[in-house]
Design a protein around this motif. Structure first.
Motif, PDB file in Angstrom:
ATOM      1  N   THR A 163      39.259  62.402  -8.927  1.00  0.00           N
ATOM      2  CA  THR A 163      38.778  63.149  -8.090  1.00  0.00           C
ATOM      3  C   THR A 163      39.926  63.583  -6.982  1.00  0.00           C
ATOM      4  OG1 THR A 163      36.741  62.017  -7.867  1.00  0.00           O
ATOM      5  CG2 THR A 163      37.259  63.303  -6.157  1.00  0.00           C
ATOM      6  N   GLN A 164      40.461  64.727  -7.284  1.00  0.00           N
ATOM      7  CA  GLN A 164      41.653  65.190  -6.632  1.00  0.00           C
ATOM      8  C   GLN A 164      41.325  66.466  -5.709  1.00  0.00           C
ATOM      9  OE1 GLN A 164      45.006  65.397  -9.021  1.00  0.00           O
ATOM     10  NE2 GLN A 164      45.360  63.196  -9.252  1.00  0.00           N
ATOM     11  N   THR A 165      42.021  66.744  -4.549  1.00  0.00           N
ATOM     12  CA  THR A 165      41.897  67.948  -3.817  1.00  0.00           C
ATOM     13  C   THR A 165      42.328  69.129  -4.644  1.00  0.00           C
ATOM     14  OG1 THR A 165      41.837  66.573  -1.753  1.00  0.00           O
ATOM     15  CG2 THR A 165      42.055  69.020  -1.769  1.00  0.00           C
ATOM     16  N   PRO A 166      41.642  70.189  -4.739  1.00  0.00           N
ATOM     17  CA  PRO A 166      42.272  71.172  -5.402  1.00  0.00           C
ATOM     18  C   PRO A 166      43.372  71.819  -4.553  1.00  0.00           C
ATOM     19  CG  PRO A 166      39.931  71.653  -5.567  1.00  0.00           C
ATOM     20  CD  PRO A 166      40.283  70.275  -4.738  1.00  0.00           C
ATOM     21  N   ALA A 167      44.399  72.333  -5.185  1.00  0.00           N
ATOM     22  CA  ALA A 167      45.879  72.768  -4.639  1.00  0.00           C
ATOM     23  C   ALA A 167      45.280  74.154  -3.365  1.00  0.00           C
ATOM     24  CB  ALA A 167      46.637  73.080  -5.273  1.00  0.00           C
ATOM     25  N   SER A 168      44.252  74.725  -4.221  1.00  0.00           N
ATOM     26  CA  SER A 168      43.743  76.127  -3.187  1.00  0.00           C
ATOM     27  C   SER A 168      43.309  75.724  -1.848  1.00  0.00           C
ATOM     28  CB  SER A 168      42.684  76.785  -4.251  1.00  0.00           C
ATOM     29  OG  SER A 168      41.716  76.072  -4.196  1.00  0.00           O
ATOM     30  N   MET A 169      42.940  74.332  -1.632  1.00  0.00           N
ATOM     31  CA  MET A 169      42.084  73.924  -0.222  1.00  0.00           C
ATOM     32  C   MET A 169      43.403  73.413   0.630  1.00  0.00           C
ATOM     33  SD  MET A 169      38.683  71.878  -1.474  1.00  0.00           S
ATOM     34  CE  MET A 169      38.419  71.731   0.265  1.00  0.00           C
ATOM     35  N   CYS A 170      44.541  73.392   0.146  1.00  0.00           N
ATOM     36  CA  CYS A 170      45.362  72.730   1.434  1.00  0.00           C
ATOM     37  C   CYS A 170      45.783  73.762   2.254  1.00  0.00           C
ATOM     38  CB  CYS A 170      46.676  72.399   0.413  1.00  0.00           C
ATOM     39  SG  CYS A 170      46.524  70.887  -0.620  1.00  0.00           S
ATOM     40  N   THR A 171      45.949  74.849   2.113  1.00  0.00           N
ATOM     41  CA  THR A 171      46.533  75.642   2.965  1.00  0.00           C
ATOM     42  C   THR A 171      45.117  75.749   4.017  1.00  0.00           C
ATOM     43  OG1 THR A 171      47.655  77.145   1.748  1.00  0.00           O
ATOM     44  CG2 THR A 171      46.849  78.249   3.804  1.00  0.00           C
ATOM     45  N   PRO A 172      44.070  76.147   3.823  1.00  0.00           N
ATOM     46  CA  PRO A 172      42.939  76.174   4.781  1.00  0.00           C
ATOM     47  C   PRO A 172      42.480  74.899   5.415  1.00  0.00           C
ATOM     48  CG  PRO A 172      41.895  76.192   2.464  1.00  0.00           C
ATOM     49  CD  PRO A 172      43.334  76.424   2.393  1.00  0.00           C
ATOM     50  N   LEU A 173      42.909  73.897   4.744  1.00  0.00           N
ATOM     51  CA  LEU A 173      42.687  72.438   5.410  1.00  0.00           C
ATOM     52  C   LEU A 173      44.032  72.261   6.641  1.00  0.00           C
ATOM     53  CD1 LEU A 173      42.128  70.122   2.325  1.00  0.00           C
ATOM     54  CD2 LEU A 173      40.712  70.068   4.148  1.00  0.00           C
ATOM     55  N   LYS A 174      45.019  72.659   6.272  1.00  0.00           N
ATOM     56  CA  LYS A 174      46.173  72.395   7.086  1.00  0.00           C
ATOM     57  C   LYS A 174      45.872  73.213   8.361  1.00  0.00           C
ATOM     58  CE  LYS A 174      49.629  70.796   3.776  1.00  0.00           C
ATOM     59  NZ  LYS A 174      50.747  71.220   2.762  1.00  0.00           N
ATOM     60  N   HIS A 182      41.331  63.682   6.738  1.00  0.00           N
ATOM     61  CA  HIS A 182      42.547  62.971   6.328  1.00  0.00           C
ATOM     62  C   HIS A 182      42.264  62.092   5.234  1.00  0.00           C
ATOM     63  CE1 HIS A 182      45.726  64.695   8.502  1.00  0.00           C
ATOM     64  NE2 HIS A 182      44.936  65.009   9.419  1.00  0.00           N
ATOM     65  N   CYS A 183      41.155  61.428   5.406  1.00  0.00           N
ATOM     66  CA  CYS A 183      41.013  60.541   4.438  1.00  0.00           C
ATOM     67  C   CYS A 183      40.358  60.978   2.919  1.00  0.00           C
ATOM     68  CB  CYS A 183      39.881  59.554   4.980  1.00  0.00           C
ATOM     69  SG  CYS A 183      39.100  58.248   3.702  1.00  0.00           S
ATOM     70  N   GLU A 236      51.979  63.410   7.187  1.00  0.00           N
ATOM     71  CA  GLU A 236      51.431  62.322   7.805  1.00  0.00           C
ATOM     72  C   GLU A 236      52.136  61.386   7.779  1.00  0.00           C
ATOM     73  OE1 GLU A 236      48.878  62.829  10.191  1.00  0.00           O
ATOM     74  OE2 GLU A 236      49.220  65.009  10.027  1.00  0.00           O
ATOM     75  N   ALA A 237      53.347  61.293   7.119  1.00  0.00           N
ATOM     76  CA  ALA A 237      54.215  60.026   6.978  1.00  0.00           C
ATOM     77  C   ALA A 237      53.265  58.832   6.112  1.00  0.00           C
ATOM     78  CB  ALA A 237      54.639  59.330   8.109  1.00  0.00           C
ATOM     79  N   GLN A 238      52.521  59.465   5.266  1.00  0.00           N
ATOM     80  CA  GLN A 238      51.980  58.328   4.236  1.00  0.00           C
ATOM     81  C   GLN A 238      50.878  57.595   4.733  1.00  0.00           C
ATOM     82  OE1 GLN A 238      52.341  58.903   0.928  1.00  0.00           O
ATOM     83  NE2 GLN A 238      53.764  60.668   1.415  1.00  0.00           N
ATOM     84  N   ARG A 239      50.465  58.135   6.045  1.00  0.00           N
ATOM     85  CA  ARG A 239      49.285  57.360   7.047  1.00  0.00           C
ATOM     86  C   ARG A 239      47.987  57.254   6.045  1.00  0.00           C
ATOM     87  NH1 ARG A 239      49.531  56.472  12.060  1.00  0.00           N
ATOM     88  NH2 ARG A 239      50.889  58.131  12.488  1.00  0.00           N
ATOM     89  N   ASP A 240      47.595  56.051   5.870  1.00  0.00           N
ATOM     90  CA  ASP A 240      46.308  55.782   5.053  1.00  0.00           C
ATOM     91  C   ASP A 240      45.108  56.078   6.244  1.00  0.00           C
ATOM     92  OD1 ASP A 240      44.277  55.385   3.174  1.00  0.00           O
ATOM     93  OD2 ASP A 240      45.179  53.916   2.488  1.00  0.00           O
ATOM     94  N   TYR A 241      44.268  57.148   6.234  1.00  0.00           N
ATOM     95  CA  TYR A 241      43.354  57.094   7.047  1.00  0.00           C
ATOM     96  C   TYR A 241      41.897  56.217   6.456  1.00  0.00           C
ATOM     97  CZ  TYR A 241      45.559  60.473  10.384  1.00  0.00           C
ATOM     98  OH  TYR A 241      46.406  60.807  11.470  1.00  0.00           O
ATOM     99  N   CYS A 242      41.947  55.961   5.222  1.00  0.00           N
ATOM    100  CA  CYS A 242      41.220  55.543   4.749  1.00  0.00           C
ATOM    101  C   CYS A 242      40.908  54.167   4.840  1.00  0.00           C
ATOM    102  CB  CYS A 242      40.671  55.748   3.195  1.00  0.00           C
ATOM    103  SG  CYS A 242      40.514  57.520   2.933  1.00  0.00           S
ATOM    104  N   VAL A 243      41.779  53.344   5.499  1.00  0.00           N
ATOM    105  CA  VAL A 243      41.867  51.848   5.782  1.00  0.00           C
ATOM    106  C   VAL A 243      41.276  51.601   6.954  1.00  0.00           C
ATOM    107  CG1 VAL A 243      43.554  50.074   5.895  1.00  0.00           C
ATOM    108  CG2 VAL A 243      43.991  51.678   4.209  1.00  0.00           C
TER     109      VAL A 243
END
Length: 218
Positions: free
Chosen positions: A26-37, A184-185, A195-202
């Motif tokens: 389960t990975q985020t499609p690359a096409s989503m990264c620009t609108p996410l940012k 972010h999680c 995000e400096a590898q910050r784990d928002y899921c913890v």
């Protein structure tokens, strides 16, 4: 004692691979990264528009399932074995679609935060469109796990059919904090480098550092 054969080891390894494959794939499609940012950029201004422009202790009424936190994700994963992030991502869109609509609904036309919130909702809808286009149509026709479907059904109930005990009060800023942190999680691949590898899921990390985190991210 009978020693297991090499083929048995291989079979066991393959079975283990298939068991963990759904989570790892389960990975985020690359096409989503620009609108996410782009959405993330808008959310970086939430303190100014969702706190400074509202009275102290101002809250709006939302369904308790719309208070969707990182801890909510953790609980759902503990309730549903093998729950895929893609299912949670679908729920994330459903939850926050309602949250943004509720915030806009309480803002008068000339409220200083209304243009910001309307633009935020537009960017959210753009992201949702890319999300739908990035996955096969069959994905959205698949049956949801029972726990997730129950939550989905409650979120889509007509307001007059929702029992009074299901309503909660939350500040607009806290709702957007939840939107940002869970984003972010659930879509962390698009933010790792920034995000400096910050784990928002913890969850434990978020609870211990909550005050500091809010100061840094608000």
């Amino acid at each position: 004692m009978v020693q297991p054969s090499t083929s048995a080891y291989l079979l066991g390894g393959l079975l283990g691979l298939f068991l963990i494959l759904p989570v790892q794939m389960t990975q985020t499609p690359a096409s989503m990264c620009t609108p996410l940012k782009t959405l993330n950029d808008s959310l970086s201004h939430r303190r100014r528009y969702m706190k400074h422009n509202f009275p102290i202790n101002y809250t709006i009424r939302v369904h308790h399932n719309e208070i969707f936190k990182v801890s909510s994700i953790s609980k759902m994963k503990s309730y549903v074995e093998g729950l895929e992030d893609l299912v949670l991502q679908r729920l994330w869109f459903q939850v926050n679609q309602g949250v943004l609509k509720k915030i806009i609904r309480v803002l008068p036309e000339r409220h200083p935060s209304r243009p910001y919130t309307a633009e935020l909702e537009r960017r959210f809808r753009d992201l949702e469109g890319v999300f739908v286009q990035s996955h096969p149509a069959e994905v959205f026709q698949q049956e949801l796990p029972e726990t997730i479907q129950d939550t989905w059904d409650r979120l889509t109930e007509e307001p007059d059919r929702v029992p009074p005990s299901s309503w909660r009060s939350a500040s607009p800023k806290s709702l957007l904090d939840n939107l940002c942190h869970t984003m972010h999680c659930l879509f962390n691949e698009c933010f790792d480098s920034t995000e400096a590898q910050r784990d928002y899921c913890v969850v434990s990390h978020r609870r211990k550092g909550r005050k500091k985190e809010l100061e840094l991210r608000s």
